[in-house]
Write an enzyme that holds these catalytic residues in place. Structure first.
Site, PDB file in Angstrom:
ATOM      1  N   SER A  44     -51.887 -21.131 -55.091  1.00  0.00           N
ATOM      2  CA  SER A  44     -52.223 -20.144 -54.067  1.00  0.00           C
ATOM      3  C   SER A  44     -52.263 -20.839 -52.720  1.00  0.00           C
ATOM      4  O   SER A  44     -52.496 -22.060 -52.649  1.00  0.00           O
ATOM      5  CB  SER A  44     -53.603 -19.542 -54.357  1.00  0.00           C
ATOM      6  OG  SER A  44     -54.077 -18.793 -53.257  1.00  0.00           O
ATOM      7  N   TYR A  95     -62.897 -21.117 -55.789  1.00  0.00           N
ATOM      8  CA  TYR A  95     -61.534 -20.608 -56.028  1.00  0.00           C
ATOM      9  C   TYR A  95     -60.511 -21.505 -55.323  1.00  0.00           C
ATOM     10  O   TYR A  95     -59.503 -21.907 -55.924  1.00  0.00           O
ATOM     11  CB  TYR A  95     -61.399 -19.159 -55.558  1.00  0.00           C
ATOM     12  CG  TYR A  95     -59.999 -18.619 -55.787  1.00  0.00           C
ATOM     13  CD1 TYR A  95     -59.532 -18.399 -57.079  1.00  0.00           C
ATOM     14  CD2 TYR A  95     -59.137 -18.372 -54.715  1.00  0.00           C
ATOM     15  CE1 TYR A  95     -58.227 -17.945 -57.300  1.00  0.00           C
ATOM     16  CE2 TYR A  95     -57.842 -17.912 -54.923  1.00  0.00           C
ATOM     17  CZ  TYR A  95     -57.395 -17.703 -56.223  1.00  0.00           C
ATOM     18  OH  TYR A  95     -56.102 -17.259 -56.446  1.00  0.00           O
TER      19      TYR A  95
HETATM   20  P1  NDP Z   1     -54.520  -9.725 -61.640  1.00  0.00           P
HETATM   21  O1  NDP Z   1     -55.995  -9.603 -61.616  1.00  0.00           O
HETATM   22  O2  NDP Z   1     -53.682  -8.527 -61.427  1.00  0.00           O
HETATM   23  O3  NDP Z   1     -54.058 -10.429 -63.015  1.00  0.00           O
HETATM   24  C1  NDP Z   1     -54.755 -11.524 -63.526  1.00  0.00           C
HETATM   25  C2  NDP Z   1     -54.309 -11.764 -64.960  1.00  0.00           C
HETATM   26  O4  NDP Z   1     -55.027 -12.905 -65.472  1.00  0.00           O
HETATM   27  C3  NDP Z   1     -54.600 -10.588 -65.868  1.00  0.00           C
HETATM   28  O5  NDP Z   1     -53.460 -10.331 -66.655  1.00  0.00           O
HETATM   29  C4  NDP Z   1     -55.751 -11.078 -66.744  1.00  0.00           C
HETATM   30  O6  NDP Z   1     -55.600 -10.557 -68.057  1.00  0.00           O
HETATM   31  C5  NDP Z   1     -55.489 -12.584 -66.762  1.00  0.00           C
HETATM   32  N1  NDP Z   1     -56.690 -13.342 -67.102  1.00  0.00           N
HETATM   33  C6  NDP Z   1     -57.827 -13.496 -66.395  1.00  0.00           C
HETATM   34  N2  NDP Z   1     -58.712 -14.231 -67.074  1.00  0.00           N
HETATM   35  C7  NDP Z   1     -58.118 -14.565 -68.250  1.00  0.00           C
HETATM   36  C8  NDP Z   1     -58.506 -15.306 -69.392  1.00  0.00           C
HETATM   37  N3  NDP Z   1     -59.726 -15.878 -69.479  1.00  0.00           N
HETATM   38  N4  NDP Z   1     -57.640 -15.449 -70.409  1.00  0.00           N
HETATM   39  C9  NDP Z   1     -56.418 -14.870 -70.341  1.00  0.00           C
HETATM   40  N5  NDP Z   1     -55.983 -14.149 -69.302  1.00  0.00           N
HETATM   41  C10 NDP Z   1     -56.831 -13.995 -68.270  1.00  0.00           C
HETATM   42  O7  NDP Z   1     -54.184 -10.844 -60.538  1.00  0.00           O
HETATM   43  P2  NDP Z   1     -52.778 -11.424 -59.972  1.00  0.00           P
HETATM   44  O8  NDP Z   1     -51.643 -10.965 -60.766  1.00  0.00           O
HETATM   45  O9  NDP Z   1     -52.766 -11.185 -58.516  1.00  0.00           O
HETATM   46  O10 NDP Z   1     -53.045 -12.981 -60.189  1.00  0.00           O
HETATM   47  C11 NDP Z   1     -52.280 -13.772 -61.074  1.00  0.00           C
HETATM   48  C12 NDP Z   1     -52.424 -15.226 -60.656  1.00  0.00           C
HETATM   49  O11 NDP Z   1     -51.960 -15.376 -59.312  1.00  0.00           O
HETATM   50  C13 NDP Z   1     -53.864 -15.759 -60.666  1.00  0.00           C
HETATM   51  O12 NDP Z   1     -53.837 -17.084 -61.128  1.00  0.00           O
HETATM   52  C14 NDP Z   1     -54.267 -15.709 -59.189  1.00  0.00           C
HETATM   53  O13 NDP Z   1     -55.250 -16.666 -58.878  1.00  0.00           O
HETATM   54  C15 NDP Z   1     -52.942 -16.032 -58.526  1.00  0.00           C
HETATM   55  N6  NDP Z   1     -52.780 -15.581 -57.150  1.00  0.00           N
HETATM   56  C16 NDP Z   1     -53.073 -14.297 -56.777  1.00  0.00           C
HETATM   57  C17 NDP Z   1     -52.902 -13.909 -55.458  1.00  0.00           C
HETATM   58  C18 NDP Z   1     -53.287 -12.543 -54.967  1.00  0.00           C
HETATM   59  O14 NDP Z   1     -53.547 -12.393 -53.746  1.00  0.00           O
HETATM   60  N7  NDP Z   1     -53.293 -11.530 -55.812  1.00  0.00           N
HETATM   61  C19 NDP Z   1     -52.344 -14.837 -54.451  1.00  0.00           C
HETATM   62  C20 NDP Z   1     -52.090 -16.157 -54.965  1.00  0.00           C
HETATM   63  C21 NDP Z   1     -52.277 -16.498 -56.267  1.00  0.00           C
HETATM   64  P3  NDP Z   1     -56.798 -10.003 -68.971  1.00  0.00           P
HETATM   65  O15 NDP Z   1     -57.896  -9.557 -68.059  1.00  0.00           O
HETATM   66  O16 NDP Z   1     -56.186  -8.906 -69.773  1.00  0.00           O
HETATM   67  O17 NDP Z   1     -57.148 -11.190 -69.811  1.00  0.00           O
HETATM   68  C1  8X3 Z   2     -55.235 -15.422 -53.590  1.00  0.00           C
HETATM   69  C2  8X3 Z   2     -54.915 -15.503 -52.141  1.00  0.00           C
HETATM   70  O1  8X3 Z   2     -55.923 -15.890 -49.841  1.00  0.00           O
HETATM   71  O2  8X3 Z   2     -57.051 -14.319 -51.322  1.00  0.00           O
HETATM   72  O3  8X3 Z   2     -54.998 -16.633 -54.200  1.00  0.00           O
HETATM   73  O4  8X3 Z   2     -57.185 -16.675 -51.715  1.00  0.00           O
HETATM   74  S1  8X3 Z   2     -56.345 -15.613 -51.224  1.00  0.00           S
END
Ligand code: NDP
Ligand code: 8X3
Length: 253
Positions: A139, A152
């Site tokens: 990220s 985070y």
């Molecule tokens: P979502 O919340 O839409 O998806 C997160 C996913 O992670 C879900 O499918 C959830 O599945 C899974 N998850 C969470 N905890 C667990 C666990 N303990 N075991 C297995 N699966 C888990 O978020 P995003 O798609 O936006 O995020 C995906 C990734 O991208 C993350 O690593 C996030 O930090 C990163 N990211 C996100 C950004 C944003 O602004 N959205 C920007 C940069 C990076 P379930 O709950 O069914 O287990």
């Molecule tokens: C998620 C992006 O800027 O909210 O990783 O941390 S930010």
């Protein structure tokens, strides 16, 4: 022959969109996450365009991760791509007001979960060799600190450095490692982070034209489809609306 991707966190956001994009390209998919009903719905949506295996999996459960990997049936037992996507942020408060249990959940998921899944799949990726890939969801939070980011941000800095160090260890195996670092992206991420606060979600994304999960899916597909002699070490993506601010200065009154 079809390639195979192992995706963590396929129930939502980036992971779900990546499953749809890779499935459209005919990849075999191992879709994992904690919410099995969402995996079932995704499998239905993917239909017959690709072969799909779903597994309920919490990446924090090391023995379940190993059991899942060890029991993959053909053709899912040969993995070309590990998409380490599962992750979360909890809270936006300053460190002094945070709940240590939420810090632990982020560390257990974003750091220990990611390393556990990686360790379990390394033998399969190494035996694939040239063209195999690990794509880790870092990220911008791993590069640029911000108020309330505390643990985070720390977990995502770990993901970046782990990705680079893994590349060193995998030198000569042909396995590629990329740290994909998106900025502001619209997904359930913000609802999870704020405990389901829809107003916070609406305010964050309002007028910002944020990154969409489909944008990340297209990027992941591109990374995984690059010629086998190329490794993108690091890829940071922001929406055009997002940029840096000056340092803040706290002045004595
Ligand atoms: P979502 O919340 O839409 O998806 C997160 C996913 O992670 C879900 O499918 C959830 O599945 C899974 N998850 C969470 N905890 C667990 C666990 N303990 N075991 C297995 N699966 C888990 O978020 P995003 O798609 O936006 O995020 C995906 C990734 O991208 C993350 O690593 C996030 O930090 C990163 N990211 C996100 C950004 C944003 O602004 N959205 C920007 C940069 C990076 P379930 O709950 O069914 O287990
Ligand atoms: C998620 C992006 O800027 O909210 O990783 O941390 S930010």
């Amino acid at each position: 022959m079809s390639k195979t991707a192992f995706i963590t966190g396929a129930t939502s956001g980036f992971g779900r969109a990546c499953a749809l994009r890779l499935g459209q390209a005919g990849w075999n998919l191992i879709l994992t996450g904690r919410r099995q009903e969402r995996l079932d719905a995704l499998q239905d949506e993917l239909g017959s365009q690709c072969q799909v295996l779903t597994r309920t999996l919490d990446v924090r459960d090391a023995s379940a991760v190993q059991e899942c990997v060890d029991s993959l049936p053909a053709p899912f037992d040969e993995v070309d791509l590990l998409l380490n996507n599962a992750g979360l942020a909890l809270g936006t408060e300053p460190a002094q007001n945070c709940d240590p249990d939420e810090w632990k959940q982020m560390i257990d998921t974003n750091i220990l979960g990611l390393t556990t899944v990686t360790h379990a799949l390394l033998p399969k990726l190494i035996s694939k060799g040239a063209g195999a890939s690990i794509i880790n969801l870092g990220s911008i939070a791993g590069h640029w600190p911000y108020p309330g980011g505390n643990v985070y941000c720390g977990t995502k800095a770990f993901v970046e450095q782990f990705s680079y160090a893994l590349r060193c260890d995998l030198s000569g195996t042909g396995v590629r490692v990329s740290n994909l670092a998106p900025g502001l992206s619209e997904s359930e991420f913000t609802l999870v982070r704020t405990g389901g606060n829809q107003d916070a979600y609406d305010q964050l994304y309002k007028g910002a034209d944020p990154i969409q999960p489909e944008d990340i899916a297209e990027t992941v597909y591109w990374l995984a489809s690059l010629p086998a002699h190329l490794n993108v070490n690091q890829l940071e993506i922001m929406p055009v609306s997002q940029a840096w601010s000056p340092f803040s200065i706290h002045r004595k009154s």
